[in-house]
Write an enzyme that holds these catalytic residues in place. Structure first.
Site, mmCIF file in Angstrom:
data_model
loop_
_atom_site.group_PDB
_atom_site.id
_atom_site.type_symbol
_atom_site.label_atom_id
_atom_site.label_comp_id
_atom_site.label_asym_id
_atom_site.label_seq_id
_atom_site.Cartn_x
_atom_site.Cartn_y
_atom_site.Cartn_z
ATOM 1 C CG HIS A 163 -1.793 1.193 1.295
ATOM 2 N ND1 HIS A 163 -2.913 1.307 0.504
ATOM 3 C CD2 HIS A 163 -1.710 2.343 2.008
ATOM 4 C CE1 HIS A 163 -3.483 2.480 0.735
ATOM 5 N NE2 HIS A 163 -2.785 3.122 1.648
ATOM 6 C CE LYS A 170 15.342 5.141 -7.427
ATOM 7 N NZ LYS A 170 16.197 6.318 -7.397
HETATM 8 C C1 GRF Z 1 1.416 0.877 -6.154
HETATM 9 O O1 GRF Z 1 1.662 2.180 -5.724
HETATM 10 C C2 GRF Z 1 0.855 0.047 -5.034
HETATM 11 O O2 GRF Z 1 1.340 0.381 -3.789
HETATM 12 C C3 GRF Z 1 -0.618 0.379 -5.108
HETATM 13 O O3 GRF Z 1 -0.894 0.490 -6.478
HETATM 14 C C4 GRF Z 1 0.289 0.829 -7.187
HETATM 15 C C5 GRF Z 1 0.495 -0.232 -8.200
HETATM 16 O O4 GRF Z 1 1.506 0.075 -9.096
HETATM 17 N N1 GRF Z 1 -1.392 -0.613 -4.398
HETATM 18 P P1 GRF Z 1 2.030 -1.061 -10.086
HETATM 19 O O5 GRF Z 1 0.818 -1.625 -10.807
HETATM 20 O O6 GRF Z 1 2.749 -2.083 -9.301
HETATM 21 O O7 GRF Z 1 2.935 -0.317 -11.048
#
Ligand code: GRF
Length: 202
Positions: free
Chosen positions: A117, A180
């Site tokens: 999260h 990141k």
């Molecule tokens: C990430 O920021 C994660 O924490 C949140 O949704 C975003 C997903 O990004 N739950 P990705 O699809 O992994 O690029």
């Protein structure tokens, strides 16, 4: 009983709905022969998710199980559960998976399902976390990996990574800095969890 299967690696599935950059970080980490988990399956609930082609390019098995094709949440979850079990899944990593999971699914995978999260929980549960952190005048923000329970972003916290909020940050620049940190933290925690015995409770 531990997570470990016969080849010594924990069979891990990744659930996505979007770009899948965390999924890519997990898959790339797991390509190291010494990594204690293997990514056996990626599931996207959205047919258009950018992560689908990324997983294919990485040579990982990816399935699209479109929740819109099911009459009920339970039927959608049963379809996911069936495929997860068919691939011998021992651990699930939610990575940008945007469906609320029912108590049935959560209970079936309790202690074996992680989520990342983009906030320092318990602050900023839910959506638009970067915007909210800036608006609240936070000087630190970050990401949290936690076990999935029946609530939204309420499960037991496993680890967090902090980043600074800079005075000129926009939600985009802050999101990029957090992402990141996510890409570093999630593989580290998967490595740690896959090397250990599973927790007995969430
Ligand atoms: C990430 O920021 C994660 O924490 C949140 O949704 C975003 C997903 O990004 N739950 P990705 O699809 O992994 O690029």
């Amino acid at each position: 009983m531990s997570h470990k299967s016969v080849n010594g690696k924990v069979k891990t599935a990744v659930l996505i709905s979007g770009g899948g950059s965390n999924m890519v970080a997990l898959v790339q980490a797991a390509q190291d022969p010494g990594f204690p988990a293997e990514i056996v399956l990626v599931i996207s609930n959205r047919p258009g998710a950018g992560g689908i082609t990324k997983a294919e390019d990485l040579g990982v098995k990816v399935l699209c199980i479109d929740h819109k094709n099911f009459k009920t949440r339970k039927q959608f979850e049963q379809a996911m559960d069936k495929m997860l079990r068919a691939h011998g899944t021992e651990l699930i990593c939610n990575a940008g998976f945007m469906r609320i999971l029912s108590p049935w699914f959560v209970g079936s995978w309790r202690g074996r399902q992680l989520n990342i999260h983009p906030s320092l929980l318990p602050k900023f549960k839910g959506l638009h976390t970067h915007e909210r952190a800036i608006e609240a005048g936070e000087s630190e923000h970050g990401c949290t990996i936690h076990y999935v329970d029946e609530g939204m972003d309420t499960g037991k916290i496993i680890a967090q990574a902090k980043v600074k909020v800079l005075p000129d940050d926009t939600k985009e620049t802050l999101a990029a800095r957090v992402l990141k940190a996510e890409h570093k933290l999630y593989p580290q925690i998967l490595m740690q969890i896959a090397s250990e015995k599973p927790p007995t409770q969430n």
